[in-house]
Design an enzyme around this catalytic site. Structure first.
Site, short mmCIF file in Angstrom:
data_model
loop_
_atom_site.label_atom_id
_atom_site.label_comp_id
_atom_site.label_asym_id
_atom_site.label_seq_id
_atom_site.Cartn_x
_atom_site.Cartn_y
_atom_site.Cartn_z
N LYS A 69 98.34 124.86 80.91
CA LYS A 69 97.12 124.52 80.29
C LYS A 69 98.11 124.38 78.98
O LYS A 69 98.80 125.73 79.08
CB LYS A 69 96.01 125.41 80.38
CG LYS A 69 95.16 124.93 79.05
CD LYS A 69 93.27 125.29 79.78
CE LYS A 69 92.32 125.23 78.40
NZ LYS A 69 91.11 125.98 79.11
N SER A 144 87.32 123.01 79.31
CA SER A 144 88.39 122.51 78.32
C SER A 144 89.72 122.01 79.03
O SER A 144 90.87 120.91 78.09
CB SER A 144 88.35 123.24 76.87
OG SER A 144 89.39 124.64 77.04
N SER A 168 85.57 126.64 80.73
CA SER A 168 86.77 125.66 81.08
C SER A 168 87.27 125.39 82.12
O SER A 168 88.24 124.47 82.48
CB SER A 168 87.28 126.27 79.79
OG SER A 168 86.72 125.79 78.46
N1 GLN Z 1 82.11 124.27 76.58
C1 GLN Z 1 82.66 125.56 76.58
C2 GLN Z 1 83.30 126.21 74.97
O1 GLN Z 1 83.59 125.28 74.94
C3 GLN Z 1 84.06 126.43 77.04
C4 GLN Z 1 85.12 127.20 76.24
C5 GLN Z 1 86.49 127.44 77.21
O2 GLN Z 1 85.72 127.97 78.50
N2 GLN Z 1 87.57 127.31 76.68
O3 GLN Z 1 83.39 127.04 74.01
#
Ligand code: GLN
Length: 474
Positions: A69, A144, A168
């Site tokens: 990532k 994400s 995420s």
């Molecule tokens: N949906 C969560 C957010 O928007 C996920 C974030 C993450 O795990 N990086 O904060």
């Protein structure tokens, strides 16, 4: 299934794999940078043509390609975090988790797309391009870590790294029909992970099989002198018995999309058939989880993102006439809408005189949810939850606007607030889309999660999307 350890060492297989990856990526756009040759050079194993195919697999991950990532540092690859503000930033160093994998023979082949700085649930918030779900390119892959999940689901790599601050890794794994592990907080070094919300996040794994998930975790885990919040990651799994699963009674009153409700029921049935005992537990604080998560996450984000000032990193507005203007205009031009919203929210909840009202209350809820889970783990070994209240949605869909996406983090952010390990596993395909379920365990009980997923994998292995590298002849 391709023999992954041969892909990079056999010139003919390498060429075919690379062509397939470039072709499939045109539709799903999972990579921000795809450069296997650079990764091979970095790993010090030589170009594919120089390496005998018979080279002994002396290391646990010898010759295995993987994607990273793009908020995790890999030396000489870009590190954009999906943001315009870092669009030209090349990393001068490598994250400890990646170095450990490279030292064990694995090879980075590229960097994957994400919601800017990890903020989002659909990979639509990337400054560069949205990623599409390999099961249906008209749908989001989740986020994400959507690029990593799409790359694994499309069969381009057997595993990829992601980060999980509030879901995420697990949510995109669920949307794409693959496995996603959020390890215990501190069990994998965060050195080299660009910080979003430091007290919640951890580097984890998205993979096609449970054995890969386990092997990669075993290589990556452990204390790192470069990350003072990292821990020795000693295994705490109770050995040699069939685990008891707890099902929160609060699930009865939470609205779930029909295919997710159906999959929850079939998962319970399947586990019962395998001999697991299922009993009801209670997580009374579940309803406050999302509010607590977004107060804490945005507060930490507002502090962590202060370093992107147009002076030390990335994009800079050269027309600015003084330092203040330079900072303001670089940040205004470099950050996207969602990131700005979260910096503003974080600044708001932390502003002087108001910490008691938001931040401290959120910390109290955090303690309460941890206690709820501790209590549950006195009577059960693992907790079963959905990953997300619905399967992969269409970008821009009204019922999943940015606010609804945040409310839907209820089942994932729970494990981040508590710091415990959680895994998302493919549990069914309904209406042509994969649906994942989630298991949560006490700190350092990853081994238990692997064995429970392995049992499920025997009856339901990770399904393949219609077009993927596995169906292509290699
Ligand atoms: N949906 C969560 C957010 O928007 C996920 C974030 C993450 O795990 N990086 O904060």
């Amino acid at each position: 299934m391709p023999e992954w350890d041969k892909i990079l060492s056999n010139p003919e297989k390498f060429k075919k794999w690379k062509e397939a990856a470039v072709f499939l990526d045109k539709n799903i756009k999972c990579f921000l940078e795809f450069d296997p040759e650079k990764g091979i050079k970095l790993s010090g194993t030589g170009a594919p043509a120089d390496r005998p195919e018979t080279e002994p697999a002396d290391k646990p991950l010898s010759g295995i390609p993987f994607a990273v990532k793009d908020n995790i540092a890999v030396k000489s690859f870009k590190l954009t975090c999906g943001s315009k503000i870092l669009s030209n930033f090349v990393s001068p160093y490598t994250a400890t988790a990646v170095t450990k994998l490279q030292n064990n023979g694995a090879v980075v082949i590229g960097k994957t797309n994400l919601d800017e700085f990890g903020m989002g649930s659909s990979t639509e918030n990337s400054a560069f391009s949205p990623t599409h779900n390999p099961w249906d390119v008209k749908r989001v892959p989740g986020g994400s870590s959507g690029g990593s999940a799409a790359a694994v689901a499309a069969g381009l790599v057997p595993f990829a790294l992601g980060s999980d601050t509030g879901g995420s890794i697990r949510q995109p794994a669920s949307f794409c029909g693959v496995y996603g592990l959020k390890p215990t907080y501190g069990s994998v070094s965060r050195f080299g992970l660009v910080a979003y919300a430091s007290s919640l996040e951890v580097i984890g794994i998205i993979s096609k099989t449970v054995s890969m998930l386990k092997n990669v975790f075993n290589v990556m885990k452990g204390e790192d002198p470069l990350d003072h919040s990292s821990l020795p990651a000693e295994e705490k799994t109770p050995a040699g018995k069939t685990a008891k699963i707890g099902l929160p009674k609060e699930l009865k009153s939470i609205e779930l999309y029909p295919s997710v409700r159906k999959t929850l029921d079939s998962t319970i049935r399947n586990y019962k058939q395998m001999g697991y005992a299922i009993s009801e537990i209670s997580l009374p604080t579940l309803e406050y989880v999302v509010s607590a998560y977004y107060v804490i996450a945005t507060a930490e984000a507002s502090a962590n993102l202060a370093r992107f000032d147009g002076i030390r990193y990335g994009e800079r507005d050269f027309s600015a006439e003084n330092p203040e203007e330079l900072m303001l205009s670089s940040r205004n031009r470099g950050f996207g809408k969602e990131v700005k919203l979260r910096i503003l929210l974080g600044t708001y909840v932390l502003r002087s005189g108001f910490q008691e009202q938001y931040y401290l209350r959120a910390q109290k809820i955090r303690t309460a949810i941890r206690k709820d889970l501790q209590k549950a783990f006195e009577s059960v070994d693992a907790v079963l939850l959905p990953v997300y209240p619905r399967p992969a949605f269409k970008p821009g869909s009204k019922e999943m606007d940015p606010f609804s996406q945040k409310l839907a983090d209820i089942f994932t952010s729970t494990a981040n607030l508590a710091g415990i390990p959680a895994v998302s596993f493919p549990a069914a395909v309904e209406e042509g889309l994969p649906v994942g379920m989630q298991l949560l365990a006490p700190p350092f009980a990853e081994k238990l999660l692997f064995s429970m997923c392995r049992d499920y994998e025997k009856v339901f292995p990770s399904p393949n999307p219609p077009d993927n590298y596995f169906n292509r002849s290699i």
